[in-house]
Scaffold this active site. Sequence first.
Site, mmCIF file in Angstrom:
data_model
loop_
_atom_site.group_PDB
_atom_site.id
_atom_site.type_symbol
_atom_site.label_atom_id
_atom_site.label_comp_id
_atom_site.label_asym_id
_atom_site.label_seq_id
_atom_site.Cartn_x
_atom_site.Cartn_y
_atom_site.Cartn_z
ATOM 1 C CE LYS A 278 -4.474 -1.173 1.977
ATOM 2 N NZ LYS A 278 -5.447 -0.881 3.069
ATOM 3 C CD GLU A 364 -19.717 -6.481 6.725
ATOM 4 O OE1 GLU A 364 -19.100 -5.489 6.283
ATOM 5 O OE2 GLU A 364 -19.694 -7.609 6.168
ATOM 6 N NE ARG A 392 -20.756 -6.715 3.533
ATOM 7 C CZ ARG A 392 -20.192 -7.091 2.389
ATOM 8 N NH1 ARG A 392 -20.520 -6.497 1.257
ATOM 9 N NH2 ARG A 392 -19.297 -8.055 2.371
#
Length: 617
Positions: A278, A364, A392
């Site tokens: 990243k 979730e 979700r």
Amino acid sequence: MTPLLDTIQSPADLRLLSPHQLPQLADELRQFLLESVAKTGGHLSSNLGTIELTIALHYVFNTPEDRLVWDVGHQTYAHKVLTGRREGMARLRMYQGISGFPKRTESIYDTFGVGHSSTSISAALGMAVAARNKGEERRVAAIIGDGAMSAGQAFEALNNGGTLDANLLVILNDNDMSISPPVGALNKYLARLLSGRTFNAARRAGGKVLSVMPSMREFASRVEEHVKGMISPGTLFEELGFNYIGPINGHDLEALIPTLQNLRRLQGPQFLHVITQKGQGYKLAETDPVLYHGVSKFDTTCGIKPAKSSSKLTYTQVFSDWLCDQAASDSRLMGITPAMREGSGLLRFSQEFPDRYFDVGIAEQHALTFAAGLACEGMKPVVAIYSTFLQRAYDQLIHDIALQNLPIVFAIDRGGLVGADGATHNGAFDLSYLTCIPNMVVMTPSDEDECRKMLSTAFAIDGPVAVRYPRGSGSGVPIQPDLSTLAIGKGEVKRQGKRTALLAFGSMLTPALAAGDLLDATVVNMRFVKPIDHELIHSLALSHDLLVSIEENTIIGGAGAEVSRILEESGLRVPHLRLGLPDHFIDQGDSAALLSKIGLDPAGIASSVCEKRAANS
């Protein structure tokens, strides 16, 4: 200067370049994205990490005929630039500008619209099966990050995809670890070897020969598995039916391109593991990829400076402080987040109460059922989650929690419009999908102090409770440091007026008060959507000519629907005007401007009330 990038209007232009020109293109594209995102804000570190991978994919695959399915979208800015949207980057995530995520209506190269994670493999598998059944030779690749790989749907898709005879390539973009020594020349050579036609043809031929000798076939299979296991961590994916290749350096075009070329020729499910960093190429983002994940405008030379302190706390900070204070007073409190520690305000809690802090990853569904298990054993879980992500786990909310009436607090952040992230992240539906669930208590604070009190109230309730608050800060009211509670199901009159009563829910109290001054209307802070204040609604209906419910939630099935139900059940015929989010998805833009556009600012509320009054007269 970007001389090579200036020649690229589509991937077809990219494929005209020679391989030795691609590293220069990557450098130009990285510099362009850094400068562009610094001017507009957006997702930076993840996009800087996928420059070479994006170039290699469009260079090898015949897009848009071949399908690239990106997961989440945090890694697609380079994809947008290479597919003809370079000029549009100047209005990235702005009103009527280009989206920060892939969007099918924006480009033929955006094959699947996303915003929530872990959907890419499922969607790509569907496309690959469709191509197979239609007799088309197109190839399909799903690009998914290691964080998104933690979600159950990704593994459901892998489990299904490995059993189907479809030409699907899954690319795992792993940026959670540095490139270790084994990912060097030897591993690059092995990746090419394992993805090559010669190796795979030999393996298929050997399988046919050994099929008549089961014991030898089993032995050979074990030998191959152990050899590959020594050089790669792909055993799991192999067991799921994928041919695993990697890991390889995701910034090395000399490794990526031949490997992708080999994989594009192979039949059946393939899995490529690439390692990226990243923030690649921008030292500040490499050092702190979390800080540079989602950025506002900043100076690339100086980097992101600490934000100036504000007298107004954000609702997220209010929750953060409350969580730590409540945890200090009750050892049963457990804090849970599905991979949103910083965004949901659990950083301080994770440091002060590490044994009671649980980041379950992008999962979730698991987060809610895990909380249910804790609650069954006497704990008091607090699930910190964005409104859009709670969707979700709706089955778990109903079946595992509400049905069993378990005492779990849902601290629902980003209720209402969220601004630049747009339709995929707006918390537009929670009041509707929460209110219809039995046993649920649903609260909407109108300011920061009320938010703290509602969180304390929720924690004291022996059942499932949701406290739904918006992004950003409130009106800046002083916050009482205690853990005092509110009377359940009771609203309060904030302004006494004539004829019209404005029933405001949560964030809509501030514009409702301003509209009340314009109209000389009564203004009520309803506080609770469920249980709603029956007595107050009944009293207002008897003393006013018009009731107006105002909410930052879809107008269908929300708080206004509850008001209408109470009026109908009580036999009260007073006219009722329902104001809220319209029945269509709202794209990115400044939240205040969007609310004004749909009539949820003071002037818009007053105008709607005047129109209703005129129609009733």
